[in-house]
Design an enzyme around this catalytic site. Structure first.
Site, PDB file in Angstrom:
ATOM      1  N   HIS A  57     -19.470  15.868 -18.571  1.00 32.78           N
ATOM      2  CA  HIS A  57     -20.197  16.950 -19.228  1.00 32.78           C
ATOM      3  C   HIS A  57     -20.829  17.937 -18.245  1.00 32.78           C
ATOM      4  CE1 HIS A  57     -19.588  14.499 -22.751  1.00 32.78           C
ATOM      5  NE2 HIS A  57     -20.222  13.500 -22.171  1.00 32.78           N
ATOM      6  N   ASP A  88     -27.769  11.053 -20.910  1.00 34.50           N
ATOM      7  CA  ASP A  88     -26.332  10.834 -20.707  1.00 34.50           C
ATOM      8  C   ASP A  88     -25.865  11.697 -19.541  1.00 34.50           C
ATOM      9  OD1 ASP A  88     -23.591  10.573 -20.728  1.00 34.50           O
ATOM     10  OD2 ASP A  88     -23.407  10.712 -22.906  1.00 34.50           O
TER      11      ASP A  88
END
Length: 288
Positions: A196, A191
């Site tokens: 993030h 991911d």
């Protein structure tokens, strides 16, 4: 606006993914295994030889591409958030191998104008011989697509809700720390969303800094269950389901609380005590 027919009949390509022991180790490190580098329960998930997988690794294998960005769906992708996640394990995932899956759409539910919509997506993880390892189900919450059924679309019956945690004190409790670099490690399991890792992306999304992947928090729930329920034997985790309530910031400590029921199942929630914030709720754990 969400196009019910386009989403309901969305044709996912089959995804085949080969992975190595290195990938399995990296996933385990990403959810915090190895923070006790002499504990045998940790070592058997991060060192070659008798390497074992964490059951929640099913969430990152043979997963679909960013299907909701397809303009045919009409989904407001910018306002999509992960709602719930569930795995049902049929056998332990090999430490290295090749798995394949074809995702499919389940229920699509309109919660009403201004209230969003929910879409259920599931897949079966099988090897190249067709042996079933896990069922993986997630729901996504589409904050910008509520009210689509008022324009001719259909709203399905919603999936059965997960149960809320009891109000009584928990039977078991465990605190697990994340690292400042936890999101940077976990992202290497597939991911790469810049939310993030990129501070500017995080600020544009309304966060002071990058947040931890929700599926990392979910993986840590699997780790907590393995630690306090089955002596790190992930093969005993039959089912794990939970709802995402709020993000975790890397470096925070997560407190997992578990309630035991007479039928052998458990309920779970998780919070960040320093912010008094629930990050996972409506958790269910079943053991084999």
């Amino acid at each position: 606006m969400l196009n019910y027919e386009a989403v309901k009949n969305y044709e996912f390509p089959e995804v085949t993914q080969s992975y190595t022991e290195r990938d399995t180790i990296l996933y385990a490190l990403g959810i915090g295994f190895g923070d006790d580098p002499v504990h045998p329960g940790h070592l058997r998930h991060v060192v070659e030889g008798e390497l074992r997988t964490v059951p929640s690794m099913a969430t990152v294998l043979a997963k679909p591409d960013r299907w909701a960005t397809d303009p045919r769906t009409g989904i407001d992708f910018v306002k999509l958030v992960h709602g719930e996640q569930e795995i049902v394990m049929h056998r332990p995932i090999p430490a290295a191998g090749t798995l394949r899956a074809r995702s499919q759409i389940g229920a699509i539910c309109d919660k009403g104008a201004g209230k969003g919509a929910v879409v259920e997506v599931s897949r079966e993880l099988r090897d190249t011989d067709g042996v079933l390892y896990a069922n993986v189900r997630q729901t996504v919450f589409l904050r910008g697509d509520g009210g689509y059924s008022q324009h001719g679309g259909t709203s399905d019956e919603p999936p059965a809700p997960l149960p809320a945690a009891p109000t009584a004190p928990p039977d078991l409790e465990v605190d697990l720390a994340t690292l400042e670099q936890s999101a940077l490690i976990y992202r290497l399991s597939g991911d790469l969303n810049p939310l993030h890792s990129n501070p500017e992306t995080a600020r544009k999304a309304g966060f002071p800094r990058p947040i931890l992947h929700g599926l990392c928090t979910y993986g840590m729930a699997a780790r907590a269950a393995m630690q306090v329920l089955c002596e790190y034997d992930g093969a005993r985790i039959r089912r794990l389901a939970a709802r995402f309530s709020s993000p975790v910031f890397p470096g925070e400590t997560i407190r997992f609380r578990l309630w035991r029921h007479t039928d052998g199942t458990f309920q779970l929630d998780a919070s960040v005590p320093e912010r008094n914030t629930t990050v996972l709720s409506h958790g269910v754990i079943e053991l084999a």
